[in-house]
Design a protein around this motif. Structure first.
Motif, PDB file in Angstrom:
ATOM      1  N   LEU A   1     -16.129   0.994   9.139  1.00  0.00           N
ATOM      2  CA  LEU A   1     -17.480   1.330   9.593  1.00  0.00           C
ATOM      3  C   LEU A   1     -17.694   2.841   9.600  1.00  0.00           C
ATOM      4  CD1 LEU A   1     -20.050  -0.039  10.640  1.00  0.00           C
ATOM      5  CD2 LEU A   1     -19.151   0.187  12.955  1.00  0.00           C
ATOM      6  N   ALA A   2     -16.678   3.597  10.029  1.00  0.00           N
ATOM      7  CA  ALA A   2     -16.778   5.057  10.022  1.00  0.00           C
ATOM      8  C   ALA A   2     -16.917   5.581   8.591  1.00  0.00           C
ATOM      9  CB  ALA A   2     -15.549   5.671  10.692  1.00  0.00           C
ATOM     10  N   LEU A   3     -16.120   5.049   7.678  1.00  0.00           N
ATOM     11  CA  LEU A   3     -16.208   5.469   6.274  1.00  0.00           C
ATOM     12  C   LEU A   3     -17.570   5.136   5.686  1.00  0.00           C
ATOM     13  CD1 LEU A   3     -12.653   4.300   5.143  1.00  0.00           C
ATOM     14  CD2 LEU A   3     -13.456   6.678   5.231  1.00  0.00           C
ATOM     15  N   HIS A   4     -18.117   3.991   6.081  1.00  0.00           N
ATOM     16  CA  HIS A   4     -19.455   3.612   5.621  1.00  0.00           C
ATOM     17  C   HIS A   4     -20.479   4.654   6.055  1.00  0.00           C
ATOM     18  CE1 HIS A   4     -23.101   1.203   5.043  1.00  0.00           C
ATOM     19  NE2 HIS A   4     -23.417   1.537   6.282  1.00  0.00           N
ATOM     20  N   GLU A   5     -20.438   5.067   7.322  1.00  0.00           N
ATOM     21  CA  GLU A   5     -21.391   6.063   7.811  1.00  0.00           C
ATOM     22  C   GLU A   5     -21.246   7.376   7.058  1.00  0.00           C
ATOM     23  OE1 GLU A   5     -23.795   5.465  10.030  1.00  0.00           O
ATOM     24  OE2 GLU A   5     -23.091   3.401  10.094  1.00  0.00           O
ATOM     25  N   LEU A   6     -20.011   7.781   6.820  1.00  0.00           N
ATOM     26  CA  LEU A   6     -19.775   9.063   6.150  1.00  0.00           C
ATOM     27  C   LEU A   6     -20.248   9.049   4.707  1.00  0.00           C
ATOM     28  CD1 LEU A   6     -16.236   9.757   7.657  1.00  0.00           C
ATOM     29  CD2 LEU A   6     -18.281  11.154   8.048  1.00  0.00           C
ATOM     30  N   ILE A   7     -19.972   7.974   3.978  1.00  0.00           N
ATOM     31  CA  ILE A   7     -20.367   7.938   2.574  1.00  0.00           C
ATOM     32  C   ILE A   7     -21.880   7.767   2.433  1.00  0.00           C
ATOM     33  CG2 ILE A   7     -20.051   5.439   2.223  1.00  0.00           C
ATOM     34  CD1 ILE A   7     -19.264   8.295  -0.260  1.00  0.00           C
ATOM     35  N   VAL A   8     -22.491   6.990   3.342  1.00  0.00           N
ATOM     36  CA  VAL A   8     -23.952   6.842   3.298  1.00  0.00           C
ATOM     37  C   VAL A   8     -24.621   8.183   3.568  1.00  0.00           C
ATOM     38  CG1 VAL A   8     -25.933   5.856   4.512  1.00  0.00           C
ATOM     39  CG2 VAL A   8     -24.048   4.391   3.832  1.00  0.00           C
ATOM     40  N   ASN A   9     -24.124   8.925   4.550  1.00  0.00           N
ATOM     41  CA  ASN A   9     -24.667  10.251   4.818  1.00  0.00           C
ATOM     42  C   ASN A   9     -24.483  11.169   3.612  1.00  0.00           C
ATOM     43  OD1 ASN A   9     -25.467   9.543   7.368  1.00  0.00           O
ATOM     44  ND2 ASN A   9     -23.672  10.407   8.397  1.00  0.00           N
ATOM     45  N   ALA A  10     -23.310  11.091   2.980  1.00  0.00           N
ATOM     46  CA  ALA A  10     -23.036  11.954   1.830  1.00  0.00           C
ATOM     47  C   ALA A  10     -23.987  11.666   0.675  1.00  0.00           C
ATOM     48  CB  ALA A  10     -21.590  11.760   1.375  1.00  0.00           C
ATOM     49  N   VAL A  11     -24.257  10.388   0.444  1.00  0.00           N
ATOM     50  CA  VAL A  11     -25.172  10.016  -0.639  1.00  0.00           C
ATOM     51  C   VAL A  11     -26.614  10.331  -0.256  1.00  0.00           C
ATOM     52  CG1 VAL A  11     -26.073   8.080  -1.981  1.00  0.00           C
ATOM     53  CG2 VAL A  11     -23.625   8.252  -1.530  1.00  0.00           C
TER      54      VAL A  11
END
Length: 319
Positions: free
Chosen positions: A217-227
């Motif tokens: 879930l943390a990785l999801h938030e980080l990659i969504v923010n990055a994109v």
């Protein structure tokens, strides 16, 4: 028929005892090894099976006196072996009523049943945990969504993240998910043609199921923010994700880091942070995830980079 009957019994693993109406043994064959070590000229329940089993068989047989009467009991031998004794009264054309006892080894069958019950309990336990996580996500997403459309968009993405992590956990027979595979699975949806922009290195640790779900879930938030903020694809700078073994309060721990370079914009530092650091993203990264794995986290956004560091005890999140 005996030449055909005996091999069939041996092949099925069944034992047969025939007694007359006075419970005298007339025939006994193929006893399990634990009861076939001694040979008796006049076998009986007591001499073959011992006092405890003989008493149980005696109680069972007392109620089986008429043709067609049946009964059965299970006898446990030690902690692993279980035998079923099936007794029925049979009337022969000559000789009156006889008792026929069949002994069947149920050890493997009962072991499978115990294992199935344990698995079902585990499924129930994990399902409750997963539902609790989903409920938390729904509440947090609703709290920081200004509209139903925005809520559905964010909530669906987070549910997808959980389902991806759960797939890895299920594929490993619930042992968990390896860190490298977790990063790959959480990022490839949003960077299908640019997966090289996320570089993972360090120790490929097997994370526990709980850590896998929350770290995913943390990785999801980080990659969504990055994109979402767009600089990732514009500048083409690689995001470095690292997993390393370390020490936390004198105990073995894991340190997860996310290091992302940004384009330097004309906005002020305050404006930049406000634009990039969404409320729920901050909550899940700084509070939900570290609390779920008994760890500590730092989430820092500046004009030129985003960094996230999570440290948690190894026994809480990996092996």
């Amino acid at each position: 028929m005996r030449e055909f009957f005996m091999p069939a019994l041996v092949d099925l693993g069944a034992s047969v005892i025939i007694q007359d109406s006075h419970r005298n043994y007339l025939f006994v064959t193929n006893l399990p090894d634990i009861w076939a070590n001694e040979h008796f000229s006049t076998p009986s329940d007591l001499s073959l099976f011992g006092e405890e089993v003989a008493a149980k068989l005696g109680t069972l047989k007392e109620g089986i006196i008429k043709p067609g009467n049946k009964g059965h009991i299970e006898i446990a031998v030690g902690t692993e072996q279980i035998y079923e004794f099936r007794v029925q009264a049979v009337e022969l054309a000559k000789g009156g009523v006889h008792l026929v006892t069949t002994i069947i080894d149920r050890s493997e069958e009962r072991h499978r049943e115990r294992l199935l019950r344990a698995l079902l309990r585990e499924v129930s336990h994990r399902s409750k945990n997963l539902l609790a996580i989903i409920q938390s996500i729904a509440l947090q997403t609703a709290r920081y969504s200004g509209s139903l459309e925005l809520f559905l968009h964010k909530f669906r993405g987070r549910l997808y993240s959980l389902s991806q992590s759960q797939d890895l956990i299920t594929d490993s027979s619930w042992r968990g998910a390896y860190f490298f595979e977790l990063v790959q699975q959480q990022t490839e949806k949003y960077l299908p043609e640019n997966t090289h922009l996320v570089r993972v290195n360090g120790d490929n640790v097997l994370l526990t199921p709980n850590a896998s779900l929350h770290l995913g879930l943390a990785l999801h938030e980080l990659i969504v923010n990055a994109v979402s903020h767009g600089s990732l694809l514009r500048n083409g700078r690689v995001i470095n994700v690292t997993c390393a073994r370390t020490q936390l309060n004198g105990h073995d721990a894991l340190e997860i880091t996310w290091d992302e370079a940004l384009e330097i914009s004309r906005k002020s530092d305050e404006d930049e942070e406000e634009a990039l650091k969404s409320h729920f993203g901050s909550t899940v990264l700084e509070r939900v995830v570290p609390a779920s794995v008994n760890g500590k986290a730092q989430y820092v956004i500046s004009r030129d980079r985003i960094s996230y560091q999570l440290v948690f005890p190894l026994e809480s999140g990996g092996e």
